[in-house]
Every structure is written in structure tokens, then in C-alpha cells.
Design an enzyme around this catalytic site. Structure first.
Site, PDB file in Angstrom:
ATOM      1  N   ASP A 188       0.836  -1.209   0.000  1.00 36.69           N
ATOM      2  CA  ASP A 188       0.000   0.000   0.000  1.00 36.69           C
ATOM      3  C   ASP A 188       0.864   1.249   0.000  1.00 36.69           C
ATOM      4  O   ASP A 188       0.537   2.256  -0.617  1.00 36.69           O
ATOM      5  CB  ASP A 188      -0.862   0.052   1.258  1.00 36.69           C
ATOM      6  CG  ASP A 188      -1.905  -1.039   1.269  1.00 36.69           C
ATOM      7  OD1 ASP A 188      -1.800  -1.945   0.424  1.00 36.69           O
ATOM      8  OD2 ASP A 188      -2.813  -0.971   2.119  1.00 36.69           O
ATOM      9  N   LYS A 208      -1.545  -1.239  17.040  1.00 34.97           N
ATOM     10  CA  LYS A 208      -2.527  -1.269  15.959  1.00 34.97           C
ATOM     11  C   LYS A 208      -2.110  -2.374  15.002  1.00 34.97           C
ATOM     12  O   LYS A 208      -1.055  -2.296  14.367  1.00 34.97           O
ATOM     13  CB  LYS A 208      -2.563   0.076  15.228  1.00 34.97           C
ATOM     14  CG  LYS A 208      -3.672   0.180  14.216  1.00 34.97           C
ATOM     15  CD  LYS A 208      -3.812   1.623  13.742  1.00 34.97           C
ATOM     16  CE  LYS A 208      -5.070   1.800  12.919  1.00 34.97           C
ATOM     17  NZ  LYS A 208      -5.051   1.019  11.676  1.00 34.97           N
ATOM     18  N   ARG A 268     -15.814  -5.796   8.335  1.00 36.93           N
ATOM     19  CA  ARG A 268     -16.157  -4.412   8.622  1.00 36.93           C
ATOM     20  C   ARG A 268     -17.059  -3.816   7.530  1.00 36.93           C
ATOM     21  O   ARG A 268     -17.993  -3.070   7.821  1.00 36.93           O
ATOM     22  CB  ARG A 268     -14.871  -3.590   8.739  1.00 36.93           C
ATOM     23  CG  ARG A 268     -15.113  -2.155   9.080  1.00 36.93           C
ATOM     24  CD  ARG A 268     -13.795  -1.446   9.321  1.00 36.93           C
ATOM     25  NE  ARG A 268     -14.048  -0.087   9.725  1.00 36.93           N
ATOM     26  CZ  ARG A 268     -14.311   0.902   8.884  1.00 36.93           C
ATOM     27  NH1 ARG A 268     -14.355   0.663   7.585  1.00 36.93           N
ATOM     28  NH2 ARG A 268     -14.556   2.115   9.326  1.00 36.93           N
TER      29      ARG A 268
HETATM   30  S1  IVH Z   1      -9.819  -0.311  18.519  1.00 36.19           S
HETATM   31  C1  IVH Z   1     -13.386   2.825  17.135  1.00 36.19           C
HETATM   32  N1  IVH Z   1      -7.569  -1.550  18.594  1.00 36.19           N
HETATM   33  O1  IVH Z   1      -7.772  -0.202  13.226  1.00 36.19           O
HETATM   34  C2  IVH Z   1     -12.489   1.800  16.585  1.00 36.19           C
HETATM   35  N2  IVH Z   1      -8.504  -1.121  16.480  1.00 36.19           N
HETATM   36  O2  IVH Z   1      -9.175   2.654  12.441  1.00 36.19           O
HETATM   37  C3  IVH Z   1     -11.796   1.130  17.711  1.00 36.19           C
HETATM   38  N3  IVH Z   1      -7.194  -1.980  14.605  1.00 36.19           N
HETATM   39  O3  IVH Z   1     -10.190  -1.123  11.326  1.00 36.19           O
HETATM   40  C4  IVH Z   1     -10.863   0.147  17.205  1.00 36.19           C
HETATM   41  N4  IVH Z   1      -5.601  -2.860  15.824  1.00 36.19           N
HETATM   42  O4  IVH Z   1      -9.716  -2.998  12.948  1.00 36.19           O
HETATM   43  C5  IVH Z   1      -8.527  -1.050  17.804  1.00 36.19           C
HETATM   44  N5  IVH Z   1      -5.572  -2.687  18.855  1.00 36.19           N
HETATM   45  C6  IVH Z   1      -6.519  -2.193  18.061  1.00 36.19           C
HETATM   46  C7  IVH Z   1      -6.471  -2.309  16.659  1.00 36.19           C
HETATM   47  C8  IVH Z   1      -7.485  -1.736  15.895  1.00 36.19           C
HETATM   48  C9  IVH Z   1      -6.045  -2.657  14.599  1.00 36.19           C
HETATM   49  C10 IVH Z   1      -7.933  -1.566  13.406  1.00 36.19           C
HETATM   50  C11 IVH Z   1      -9.407  -1.770  13.475  1.00 36.19           C
HETATM   51  C12 IVH Z   1      -9.968  -0.671  12.618  1.00 36.19           C
HETATM   52  C13 IVH Z   1      -8.876   0.327  12.564  1.00 36.19           C
HETATM   53  C14 IVH Z   1      -9.304   1.580  13.286  1.00 36.19           C
END
Ligand code: IVH
Length: 663
Positions: free
Chosen positions: A34, A117, A138
Site C-alpha cells: 500500500d 494497531k 467491517r
Molecule cells: S480499537 C473505534 N484496537 O484499526 C475503533 N482497532 O481505524 C476502535 N485496529 O479497522 C478500534 N488494531 O480494525 C482497535 N488494537 C486495536 C487495533 C485496531 C487494529 C484496526 C481496526 C480498525 C482500525 C481503526
């Protein structure tokens, strides 16, 4: 660039970007990361901005969103699956904490939950009375695809919750493919003659959207949870993670609660350095206000919650032009081709050089001067050219013939039958000599402060030294003839040299720069022989008997001591009064035990672990072999090391067990 050239470049860029969009969105099988893709789009955008008349209404820069696949049933989410606002600096973080503080009571001191993340794809798992009933991607955040039969094949997704919770439980998290699993998958594909996958995330995403669950089951996907919605009240995100764990889900072990932006930034910086060592890819951290009530009350703006942000690390890959290829000669005389690049920002620094490894690599990847290349830079690692965008060629590119280039070089190079590298034996070449002197003075060798790259170059150029032994003849007055030195720095260096006249034998041996003799081999040799003289008189058979010294190492050592120049060097050291001190073999509880440490230890650096092991009589190795007794597994232990430990019956120790053992 003039308009005609810009036009040609734009046409090629548009075609290339369209191809990649098709591969990515329609075939779920991208050929480019990407980040490299974004880099191409940026180039197109900036050309279009420079020459607006050349911008086409059908340019990929004018498109948004992707065509959805129609294969799965659409399902509405119980509550929106939000995304996160990205931040990328200390200042952004400060702005976010201030912005949220304004919406909270003046005396409220929020705690923050910080997690890695993960770079996979988001998925919601719905349980009714403890049974998995649905898995949904999603999608657009409101409506996703029902991929239940596929997620059921994911080994660490509980089909039944481990703890009884009445009613509906929804667990959200990331579906991942670990880096090591991804590599194995690709190795298997190469064997089967199939094309390799681009990266773990796209492979995971493509897999989850496979129509055949058997195919999904054959790919080792994993699920790591980050949210739980249920009747079970949880006060904090931290508790929510605990609950997820109790319910039977994997959650990242790295998550922590911080009390200030300073603490958050420490976490950010820690993982910026260490993120390569995680078992999966990450491009940042997720920071949330830990108190769930506060988090919910803050609400959201558009598709992003106010109470959370994603701290994104700068991309580690970009595309740029390869302007030329030069040859760099290292301490061991190896010739390495280096790419000179059009300067490009990667991972927060400007990159102008990248390694091309060797001639075979250039040929294999068909890298030509003038090519648009994909450059990867991770952490402190030297930037690498990982690939070429051959479609962007305009015909002016030139092939690079390493053998021919080396023929025109003033030094003589040879390439041994089984080696990829061209090498010169010329030790007198000023550049090579300076690198050897630098190595001799380096931290793990004689540790002579003030003898870095530039000073070594200067001393050699001024002919003040013609080998390592000459360092011990240097006088402050010699150094003062060079611009680089003033009274203080000259005296300091002369003192530092004088103070290392009795180095330990292992440091001295390592400093000589004998090929294949690293710090541990130097210790092994020193322990076995006890003195330099004994080592000089050794035989192949005796060397080969030493644990940790293989055939290649033995040959290399014999060859080094047989060389007349090296013999003269050792005599010169003696004349200068340099006397390597024998270190006694350490007797201790770990005597006879060999250790390998892999991954990151939270309580000490790897070198510290090595010292602790050695201080107790053990040896420290870098790879697991049949003589390895213990594999210490830190955070992010590689699968290869675990496999090797399995094969050789090496005992595994986690950090706690290891710390207990050495303290
Ligand atoms: S919390 C309100 N924790 O990142 C959303 N997201 O932009 C709260 N992601 O597509 C998400 N690791 O799938 C959270 N430790 C983590 C994460 C995570 C990856 C992804 C999630 C989402 C994007 C958020």
C-alpha cells in the site's frame, strides 16, 4: 520535467496505478505494498498539480472507494464499526488530549489505554448464549459481509465462549496472518510454482473473503480481540481486554494503561524501535480513553470516536528513481553495489542510498539505472531496494554489469565459486585499511573512543598509520598536523590508545577482523587457547574440535594466521608493547550450557543477557543448533527459531524463567 516528459510519465503512472487497483480491489491480490502504491499516487498527484492541463477526468486520482464483491450476504452491524482519526506526532497527540480534556470535567485526569494497531482486517464475532453464530467483516462500517463459515476455521476463534455470559456477546478484533506464517505460506507457494503473496494483511483479507472455507482453513489466520460488547459491565478498556481474555480470546500482550501524553509517547517510541520484532505487522498504536463511560460519552464525529486516535508510524516504503549504482568496499574487502536514489522521505528520514546486496540480486530483480524502484527502510536497518516497476520504463534505462565495473576498478577482485560476493584481498587500500582500523577500535573490540569513521579516514589519508599497530606509535604532535584535532582531542585519543595496550584476548581477536570470528567465537578461542601464541600454532583438527567453531571458521582462522602480512602485523603489535591479556575461563553454574536469546526482553538488552550468561560460565550463541541447550524467548520470537529448538530438542525459557536462572 518538461510538459512532454510529464505527459509520458503521467500516461505510464496512470496505467500502472490502474493495474494495481484492479489487482487490489477486484482480485484481492496486490503486487505492491500500500505504501509503495501511495507513493506512486503522490507522484501522479504532484505531476497533475504541476501540469493541470494534463489531468484526465478518468485519472485514478479522481476516484474514490472500491467496487464491492458481491459474493457474500450483507449483514448490518449491531453498532457502527468506526474508524480512527490518524495522528502522527507529539504535537498531534498533545492537541488530541487537550481537545478531549476540554469536553471533560476540569479536574478529571484521564487514563489512556494504548495497544498495538494490528495490520489485518477488522471483524465482528457475534455469540448467542455462548455459541458463535456470526462473523462479519467491517464492510463500510454499517454493513459488512457474513463470513461466518470462514471465521469458524480460524484456530483461535472460540466457537464457544470459555465463560458463561447470558444473551448476546459481540467481540471485535483483527484477523491477522503472522509474519512467520506468511513467509512459510509463500515458501510453499514458490515450491508449487504459484506466485507469491504481497503482504500478510492482503493475504488475510483475501483469505477471509474466499468462497471455499477449506481453503481458508488451510491458511493459519488468527484473531486478536480489542472490544467486547455484552451485559457484563466493564469499567475500563483494560477490564474489557481482561474480559476478552477470560472469554477465551487472544489479546495483544503489549497493551498498557498510561497516565499522561509523556507516557504515551514513551510507548510510541518504544514500539517505533521494536515493532519489527512483533509477530505481526503494525503501522501504529491505538490510544483510547480508558474509562468506558467517558469514552462512550465523548461520542463521535462522523465515522470516528472522539475518545480514541491512531498514532501512525511513517510509511516504511516508497517509490523513487534509481539515479546510479556505485560500488562500496567494506572492511572485509567485499564489494557491495549501492543504489544512488532521488532523495525520498521514508520512515521519517531522507533516503538517498540503498543496498542492492550483490550482483546476483541486481540480476534477479532486473534492476536498471534509471528505473523507478520500491525502497524499503525499517528501523535502523539499511534501506533496501525491494523491487522495480518495470512498466514505468521509458527505454532510457541502463543495465549494470558488476563484473565489468570491477574490471575497471584500481583494485583486483575475485569471486569464489560458492559466493555471491566479489572481494579484494588488498588490505593496503586506504579505504579498507581505514575500515579495519575503525573496527579494531570499535566498542566490542578495543573500545578506543574517538576513533570513528572520519578520524580513521583522516589518519590513513595523512599516512600516519599503515596498519592497526601503528596506532600505538601515534603522538599528539602527529595528530595536531591534521585539521580534525586540537590539543585536547589529540591528547585524549593518544591516551585512549595507550590505555588499551593490554586488551583482553577476546577483544583483541575480534578486533583483528578475522572473517567469521565474531565476539562469541573470539571468547571461545581465547578460552580454549589461553594465549595468542597457542592459537597461532594451532591446527585445523584442533580448531574444529572447539564447540562453536565449524569448518568454515577454522579455515578462515588458519588462513588469517598463515598470511605473512598478518604475521608481520602481530610482530609489530608486540614491538609496540601490545599484550593481549588472557581471560580465564569462567567457572559457574551455567558452565557447558549454550544459550540463544531471541525476540525482545523487557528487562534487559540482548548484549546484557549475553554478559550475564557468560559471567556464569555459559556461552551465548546467535543461532540455534544441535549444541544449543536453551532458547530464551522474548517478545516477538520468530517461528524459525522455535522450529529449530523443536528440531534440536532445545529447552525453551521465557523471560521470567531466564531472569530467575541468571540472578
Ligand atoms: S480499537 C473505534 N484496537 O484499526 C475503533 N482497532 O481505524 C476502535 N485496529 O479497522 C478500534 N488494531 O480494525 C482497535 N488494537 C486495536 C487495533 C485496531 C487494529 C484496526 C481496526 C480498525 C482500525 C481503526
Amino acid at each position: 520535467m518538461n510538459e512532454a516528459d510529464a505527459k509520458k510519465r503521467i500516461t505510464r503512472l496512470v496505467a500502472e496505478i490502474e493495474d494495481h487497483r484492479h489487482a487490489y480491489y477486484t482480485q484481492d491480490d496486490p503486487k505492491l505494498s500500500d505504501e509503495a502504491y501511495d507513493s506512486l499516487v503522490h507522484e501522479l498527484e504532484s505531476l497533475e498539480a504541476q501540469f493541470p492541463q494534463l489531468k484526465d477526468a478518468n485519472s485514478p486520482t479522481q476516484r474514490v472507494g472500491a467496487a464491492p464483491l458481491k459474493a457474500f450476504v450483507s449483514v448490518a452491524h449491531s453498532r457502527p464499526m468506526l474508524s480512527l482519526q490518524d495522528i502522527s506526532s507529539d504535537a498531534d497527540l498533545e492537541a488530541w488530549t487537550k481537545r478531549t480534556a476540554k469536553l471533560l470535567p476540569p479536574d478529571y485526569r484521564p487514563k489512556y489505554h494504548v495497544d498495538i494497531k494490528m495490520d489485518g482486517l477488522a471483524c465482528a464475532l457475534v455469540y448467542e448464549d455462548g455459541q458463535l453464530v456470526r462473523g462479519v467483516t467491517r464492510g463500510d462500517g454499517k454493513i459488512g459481509e457474513d463470513v461466518t463459515s470462514n471465521v469458524r476455521t480460524i484456530a483461535n476463534v472460540p466457537l464457544k465462549l470459555r465463560k458463561k455470559v447470558a444473551g448476546t456477546v459481540e467481540v471485535r478484533g483483527e484477523i491477522l496472518l503472522y509474519k512467520a506464517d506468511f513467509e512459510k505460506l509463500n515458501q510453499a507457494r514458490v515450491k508449487q510454482g504459484l506466485p507469491e503473496f504481497m503482504n500478510p494483511r492482503n493475504t488475510a483479507a483475501g483469505t477471509v473473503r474466499q468462497l471455499d472455507p477449506k481453503l481458508v482453513a488451510a491458511r493459519p489466520l488468527r484473531f486478536h480481540a480489542y472490544s467486547v460488547y455484552s451485559n457484563q459491565p466493564t469499567k475500563t478498556i483494560h477490564d474489557e481486554y481482561e474480559l476478552a481474555r477470560e472469554l477465551g480470546f487472544a489479546v495483544n500482550r503489549q497493551n498498557k494503561v498510561a497516565s499522561s501524553s509523556k507516557e504515551i509517547m514513551e510507548f510510541v517510541e518504544h514500539w517505533a524501535q521494536k515493532r519489527q520484532e512483533l509477530p505481526f505487522n503494525t503501522d501504529g498504536l491505538v490510544i483510547k480513553i480508558d474509562d468506558r463511560r467517558v469514552f462512550e460519552d465523548l461520542g463521535s464525529v462522523g465515522k470516528t470516536p472522539r475518545g480514541a486516535v491512531a498514532f501512525k508510524y511513517p510509511p516504511e516504503e516508497a517509490t523513487t528513481k534509481l539515479k546510479d549504482i556505485i560500488i562500496s568496499i567494506g572492511r572485509t574487502g567485499a564489494a557491495t553495489p549501492i543504489a544512488l536514489l532521488e532523495p525520498v522521505r521514508i520512515a521519517g528520514t531522507t533516503v538517498q542510498h540503498a543496498s542492492l546486496h550483490n550482483a546476483d540480486e541486481i540480476e534477479r530483480k532486473d534492476i536498471r539505472i534509471g528505473d523507478t524502484v520500491v525502497v524499503h527502510k525499517a528501523g535502523d536497518i539499511i534501506p533496501q531496494v525491494v523491487g522495480v516497476l518495470a512498466n514505468l520504463r521509458d527505454g532510457s534505462e541502463k543495465q549494470f554489469d558488476m563484473a565489468k565495473e570491477l574490471q575497471n576498478h584500481p583494485l583486483k577482485f575475485e569471486r569464489l565459486p560458492n559466493e555471491a560476493v566479489w572481494r579484494t584481498k588488498d588490505r593496503q587500500d586506504p579505504h579498507i585499511l581505514a575500515r579495519n582500523i575503525e573496527h579494531f577500535c570499535s566498542k566490542s573490540a578495543l573500545d578506543i573512543e574517538g576513533m570513528g569513521e572520519k578520524n580513521a579516514d583522516a589518519l590513513v589519508a595523512a599516512k600516519l598509520v599503515s596498519d592497526q599497530a601503528d596506532l600505538f606509535k601515534l603522538k599528539a604532535s602527529d595528530l595536531l598536523t591534521l585539521d580534525r584535532f586540537a590539543d585536547i582531542s589529540a591528547n585524549k585519543l593518544v591516551d585512549a590508545v595507550a590505555n588499551s595496550k593490554e586488551p583482553s584476548l577476546p577483544r583483541f581477536l575480534y578486533g583483528l577482523g578475522i572473517r567469521h570470528v565474531g565476539t562469541q567465537t573470539a571468547i571461545d578461542l581465547s578460552e580454549h587457547f589461553g594465549s595468542l601464541n597457542k592459537l597461532q600454532e594451532t591446527s585445523f583438527d584442533e580448531l574444529a574440535e572447539i564447540e562453536g567453531v565449524g569448518e568454515v571458521v577454522a579455515h578462515s582462522i588458519l588462513e588469517w594466521f598463515a598470511d605473512e602480512n598478518n604475521q608481520q602485523l602481530l610482530e609489530k603489535f608486540e614491538k609496540q608493547g601490545v599484550k593481549p591479556k588472557t581471560t580465564k575461563k569462567v567457572h559457574g553454574p551455567l558452565e557447558g550450557k549454550a544459550f540463544v536469546v531471541t525476540g525482545t526482553l523487557s528487562s534487559m538488552q540482548r548484549e546484557e543477557a549475553a554478559e550475564k550468561i557468560r559471567a556464569l560460565g555459559g556461552t551465548f550463541q546467535t543461532s540455534v543448533g544441535k549444541g544449543t541447550h536453551y532458547l530464551v524467548t522474548g517478545e516477538g520470537t520468530g517461528q524459525n527459531k522455535l522450529d529449530a529448538a523443536e528440531k534440536f530438542g532445545t529447552k525453551k525459557l521465557d523471560e521470567d524463567e531466564f531472569v530467575k536462572l541468571v540472578s
